[in-house]
Scaffold this motif. Structure first.
Motif, PDB file in Angstrom:
ATOM      1  N   ALA A 119       0.832  -1.207   0.000  1.00 11.33           N
ATOM      2  CA  ALA A 119       0.000   0.000   0.000  1.00 11.33           C
ATOM      3  C   ALA A 119       0.865   1.256   0.000  1.00 11.33           C
ATOM      4  O   ALA A 119       0.585   2.217  -0.727  1.00 11.33           O
ATOM      5  N   ASP A 120       1.913   1.261   0.798  1.00 13.34           N
ATOM      6  CA  ASP A 120       2.787   2.435   0.853  1.00 13.34           C
ATOM      7  C   ASP A 120       3.501   2.658  -0.473  1.00 13.34           C
ATOM      8  O   ASP A 120       3.576   3.784  -0.982  1.00 13.34           O
ATOM      9  N   ARG A 121       4.017   1.582  -1.038  1.00 11.68           N
ATOM     10  CA  ARG A 121       4.739   1.708  -2.305  1.00 11.68           C
ATOM     11  C   ARG A 121       3.803   2.137  -3.434  1.00 11.68           C
ATOM     12  O   ARG A 121       4.153   2.980  -4.259  1.00 11.68           O
ATOM     13  N   MET A 122       2.605   1.567  -3.459  1.00  8.05           N
ATOM     14  CA  MET A 122       1.678   1.897  -4.532  1.00  8.05           C
ATOM     15  C   MET A 122       1.084   3.294  -4.374  1.00  8.05           C
ATOM     16  O   MET A 122       0.727   3.947  -5.366  1.00  8.05           O
ATOM     17  N   ALA A 123       0.975   3.771  -3.145  1.00  6.10           N
ATOM     18  CA  ALA A 123       0.533   5.154  -2.949  1.00  6.10           C
ATOM     19  C   ALA A 123       1.528   6.120  -3.576  1.00  6.10           C
ATOM     20  O   ALA A 123       1.138   7.139  -4.163  1.00  6.10           O
ATOM     21  N   GLY A 124       2.818   5.802  -3.464  1.00  4.67           N
ATOM     22  CA  GLY A 124       3.831   6.622  -4.111  1.00  4.67           C
ATOM     23  C   GLY A 124       3.723   6.579  -5.625  1.00  4.67           C
ATOM     24  O   GLY A 124       3.882   7.603  -6.306  1.00  4.67           O
TER      25      GLY A 124
END
Length: 443
Positions: free
Chosen positions: A232-237
């Motif tokens: 989730a964190d990586r894809m939010a970026g």
């Protein structure tokens, strides 16, 4: 059991399948013995009510978390017209990965706008079929597909919503054959080598492609929420980059599926923990960037149909090797369930005609194919079998019928949906003639 609590319970794998006063297993309120008398064996029987309750429980988790969302059923887990109709009735979209799955969903009456097409090597015929049908979204997987999509859109004059599949470099703790999110994968644009940025640039030039978001999937049979948090964190970026730097009209973040289910009593945590973990991780990741959470998509397949399926077999031969192993053979095998051969999968089983009998000793369940590797379960404590007993193997609702083959020219089993004490045939049993139907003799 109320649907909103269903995913929060950690049951025994067979807890949803009670016994009647005769000790016969019940599936959706129907005696397994009666099912076999009517439809024969092997037979895959689904508790239809359990499928519907599970879907409603997924909806409830998202509603409780207060986020915009869409749930799409990953039809690769089990694809027939009946399950496509059921999923649509319960408010799900449907993911397809081939022309055959697309055809099945459309034939079931599901609107094309509710379908999404995946696949790392969509053929021109499949992509044309999807576009001309009015597919709801295409998940673009590679650069060649961007070129192919551009040509088809130009030729047809159609417009389509697109998600960009990202290989995020997140490795889920699962079997190598069902891990999909790591960098070394056939799926998606590699994030680490900047392929995602190039995909964004190229898709901006495809006039009739509306790039509405990004997609990632990190594997199957996942029990650990940490992988989803990192995802989730990586894809939010990635989402922020596409929206702000590339100016793409993003509104969707698709975090895939892969939620694990219990196959044995040792298997672990409730699906709801993972779903909530995905949602809350997405909330936190977007809040950290000062952004509202977009529409969250997920793609459960196994977790919807897997626990609801029971495969019924008739016991045939037995072989006892003193001091070594006891074998019991059934009238199916790796042709209707190849998962042990593929993944080393484990299952729980009982005799459906005497489900309350205590075990006597370990028995290994063998199939009827001409392969030493044709095994379904190794060394499971069972009552000593008798020819004609009915073996019920639990949690076989996903990736069994979908992966069934004609090895040894064995026909595929029938499939039934059971609900409120009634059974409905949803896939007919194949015959020997069906298996040979497409053969062309020399003369």
């Amino acid at each position: 059991m109320k649907s909103e609590h269903l995913l929060d319970v950690r049951p025994r794998v067979d807890a949803h399948f009670p016994r009647d006063e005769k000790g016969h297993l019940l599936i959706g309120g129907v005696s397994a013995v009666d099912l076999v008398a009517q439809f024969g064996t092997p037979l895959i029987a689904y508790d239809e009510g359990l499928i519907r309750d599970t879907i409603r429980a997924f909806h409830r988790v998202f509603q409780d978390e207060g986020v915009p969302y869409q749930i799409s059923y990953a039809s690769k887990a089990f694809c027939t017209m009946a399950i496509c109709q059921l999923a649509h009735e319960e408010g799900l979209g449907i993911d397809v990965v081939s022309g055959g799955e697309l055809y099945t969903a459309l034939a079931a009456g599901v609107p094309a706008s509710k379908l999404h097409m995946h696949g790392n090597n969509k053929t021109p015929e499949e992509l044309e079929y999807a576009i001309e049908s009015g597919i709801g979204a295409v998940i673009v997987d590679n650069f060649d597909e961007i070129d192919l999509l551009a040509d088809i859109l130009q030729e047809t004059g159609r417009t389509v919503d697109v998600l960009v599949r990202v290989a995020p470099g997140v490795e889920a703790h699962t079997h190598d054959y069902i891990s999909t999110g790591q960098q070394d994968s056939k799926f998606g644009f590699d994030l680490a080598s900047h392929q995602v940025e190039e995909a964004f640039s190229r898709l901006k030039e495809v006039e009739r492609a509306r790039v509405i978001g990004v997609h990632a999937h990190i594997g199957s049979q996942i029990f650990d929420v940490e992988g989803f948090r990192l995802l989730a964190d990586r894809m939010a970026g990635v989402y922020e980059d596409g929206l702000r730097r590339f100016g793409l009209p993003f509104s969707v973040l698709n975090l895939g599926g892969g939620f694990g289910i219990p196959y044995t009593d040792e298997d672990a945590p409730p699906v709801a923990d993972l779903v909530r973990g995905v949602i809350r991780a997405a909330k936190a990741a977007f809040a950290a960037r000062g952004m509202d959470v977009p529409v969250l998509w997920i793609e459960p397949g196994r977790s919807i149909v897997g626990p609801a399926g029971v495969t019924l077999y008739r016991v045939g031969s037995r072989k006892v090797i003193p001091g070594v192993r006891n074998y019991v053979a059934i009238d199916g095998g790796m042709t209707d369930n190849p998962r042990l051969a593929l993944y080393g999968a484990k299952y729980h089983a009982c005799y459906a005609n005497r489900a309350a009998d205590p075990p006597d000793r370990p028995w290994s369940v063998a199939g009827k194919c001409c392969e030493s590797g044709d095994m379904l379960i190794w060394d499971l404590p069972l009552p000593d079998p008798q020819p004609g007993d009915l073996l019920a193997v639990f949690a076989t609702g996903a990736y069994t019928y979908a992966m069934a083959s004609h090895y040894n020219r064995i026909p595929k089993p029938a499939v039934v949906f059971c609900r409120d004490g009634e059974a409905r045939l949803v896939a007919r049993r194949e015959t020997w003639a069906d298996v040979a139907r497409l053969d062309v003799p020399l003369r």
